[in-house]
Design a protein around this motif. Structure first.
Motif, PDB file in Angstrom:
ATOM      1  N   SER A 113       0.634  -0.926   0.381  1.00 56.38           N
ATOM      2  CA  SER A 113      -0.099  -0.390   0.258  1.00 56.38           C
ATOM      3  C   SER A 113       0.751   1.016   0.310  1.00 56.38           C
ATOM      4  O   SER A 113       0.524   2.249  -0.550  1.00 56.38           O
ATOM      5  N   ASN A 114       1.798   1.020   0.127  1.00 54.09           N
ATOM      6  CA  ASN A 114       3.245   1.955   0.279  1.00 54.09           C
ATOM      7  C   ASN A 114       4.299   1.394   1.089  1.00 54.09           C
ATOM      8  O   ASN A 114       4.046   0.101   1.389  1.00 54.09           O
ATOM      9  N   ASN A 165      -1.441  -0.720   4.850  1.00 54.44           N
ATOM     10  CA  ASN A 165      -3.032  -0.236   4.518  1.00 54.44           C
ATOM     11  C   ASN A 165      -3.801  -1.299   4.039  1.00 54.44           C
ATOM     12  O   ASN A 165      -3.254  -1.578   2.772  1.00 54.44           O
ATOM     13  N   ARG A 167      -6.569  -1.955   3.284  1.00 50.88           N
ATOM     14  CA  ARG A 167      -7.625  -1.432   2.357  1.00 50.88           C
ATOM     15  C   ARG A 167      -7.008  -1.009   1.245  1.00 50.88           C
ATOM     16  O   ARG A 167      -7.536  -1.147  -0.244  1.00 50.88           O
ATOM     17  N   LYS A 168      -6.011   0.328   1.335  1.00 50.67           N
ATOM     18  CA  LYS A 168      -5.437   0.458   0.052  1.00 50.67           C
ATOM     19  C   LYS A 168      -4.807  -0.526  -0.441  1.00 50.67           C
ATOM     20  O   LYS A 168      -4.470  -1.264  -2.114  1.00 50.67           O
ATOM     21  N   LYS A 171      -7.741  -2.545  -2.713  1.00 57.49           N
ATOM     22  CA  LYS A 171      -8.134  -1.559  -3.976  1.00 57.49           C
ATOM     23  C   LYS A 171      -7.272  -1.264  -4.995  1.00 57.49           C
ATOM     24  O   LYS A 171      -7.347  -1.004  -6.356  1.00 57.49           O
ATOM     25  N   ASP A 173      -4.320   0.259  -4.508  1.00 63.32           N
ATOM     26  CA  ASP A 173      -4.913   2.057  -4.831  1.00 63.32           C
ATOM     27  C   ASP A 173      -3.416   1.957  -4.646  1.00 63.32           C
ATOM     28  O   ASP A 173      -2.307   2.381  -3.628  1.00 63.32           O
ATOM     29  N   ILE A 174      -1.984   1.665  -5.386  1.00 65.55           N
ATOM     30  CA  ILE A 174      -1.040   1.708  -5.355  1.00 65.55           C
ATOM     31  C   ILE A 174       0.479   2.529  -6.416  1.00 65.55           C
ATOM     32  O   ILE A 174      -0.241   2.949  -7.774  1.00 65.55           O
ATOM     33  N   GLU A 216     -13.549  -1.969  -4.482  1.00 65.53           N
ATOM     34  CA  GLU A 216     -13.731  -0.249  -4.457  1.00 65.53           C
ATOM     35  C   GLU A 216     -13.988   0.218  -3.208  1.00 65.53           C
ATOM     36  O   GLU A 216     -13.024   0.967  -2.819  1.00 65.53           O
ATOM     37  N   LYS A 217     -14.804  -0.621  -1.953  1.00 62.96           N
ATOM     38  CA  LYS A 217     -14.881  -0.340  -0.601  1.00 62.96           C
ATOM     39  C   LYS A 217     -14.457  -1.565  -0.211  1.00 62.96           C
ATOM     40  O   LYS A 217     -15.685  -2.126   0.014  1.00 62.96           O
TER      41      LYS A 217
END
Length: 263
Positions: A113-114, A165, A167-168, A171, A173-174, A216-217
């Protein structure tokens, strides 16, 4: 078909697309083959991964009495800097602690996620990265024991994250990062004792997860509370099953639960 067994983290194989396997006692499921199919999960009971008794799970797949007694759940597992086997000092079981702690360990950077820093035994590369849902990772140092890896992680996490994270990560979202640059940037913070083990020339490892659709969620399934769930499996990332309705189920955090899986 109905399969039943106690949940343990999925075994993995780093292929062109990561392969996931779930051991259900009498059956061995290749979870990739279930993607795009509807499956039903049901909570049955508990089984401690250590004593195998039908006792409520406390943490990490163990009942409360085992968790506070066995070396597999000692504090140094989560906090490697507390390792003492290199000093010949016992925590719970010195023979076990020497076996696990006194072997090559890797301090790494992983991007799920990071960018985060982590520690794992060398033999757990790249399994550890897969379990964390990292799409890219790189080794920073390879040290001869868990203690040196632990103090290196403690120092580096002052300059980079040490948590994912979830959730990230789910998703997707990276952002891709240049982990070679991160490695070289963090070199100056490595403790003196670990500096001789710095890995100068290596490249990052890239991992490809079997996911048709990212949520997405994402909403986490508590099968112990909900008892039953049914949905279409659309992907697997880390130790999470991802369903079409954006429900996600973390196999690792539900270790010790006995469930049935109906296909």
């Amino acid at each position: 078909m109905v399969y039943q067994g106690v949940l343990k983290k999925m075994m993995t194989e780093n292929a062109e697309e990561i392969q996931y396997y779930l051991d259900m006692k009498s059956d061995f499921l290749n979870m990739n083959q279930l993607i795009n199919k509807e499956i039903a999960l049901s909570f049955v009971t508990y089984e401690c991964l250590n004593c195998h008794l039908e006792k409520k799970i406390y943490r990490q797949g163990f009942c409360q009495s085992c968790f506070f007694d066995i070396p597999q759940a000692a504090d140094w597992i989560m906090r490697p800097e507390l390792s003492k086997a290199h000093l010949d000092e016992e925590d719970r079981d010195l023979a076990y602690e020497k076996k696990v702690q006194l072997q090559p360990h890797i301090v790494y950077l992983a991007n799920s996620s990071n960018v985060k820093v982590g520690v794992t035994r060398k033999q757990q590369v790249p399994t550890r990265w897969i379990d964390q849902g990292a799409h890219e990772a790189i080794e920073i140092v390879e040290v001869p024991n868990r203690y040196l890896a632990g103090i290196t992680e403690v120092t580096l996490k002052e300059h980079v994250a040490d948590k994912t994270n979830w959730r990230k990560m789910l998703k997707n979202d990276i952002e891709d990062e240049n982990l070679v640059e991160w490695r070289d940037r963090l070199k100056q913070y490595i403790p003196e004792e670990a500096m001789p083990y710095f890995i100068e020339n290596n490249t990052e490892t890239n991992l490809n997860f079997p996911v048709l659709k990212y949520p997405e969620k994402p909403k986490s399934l508590n099968i112990e509370k909900q008892k039953k769930y049914k949905g279409k499996l659309v992907g697997i990332k880390g130790q999470y099953l991802i369903f079409e309705d954006e429900t996600v189920f973390n196999i690792r955090s539900n270790e010790g639960l006995v469930v049935s899986i109906e296909l």
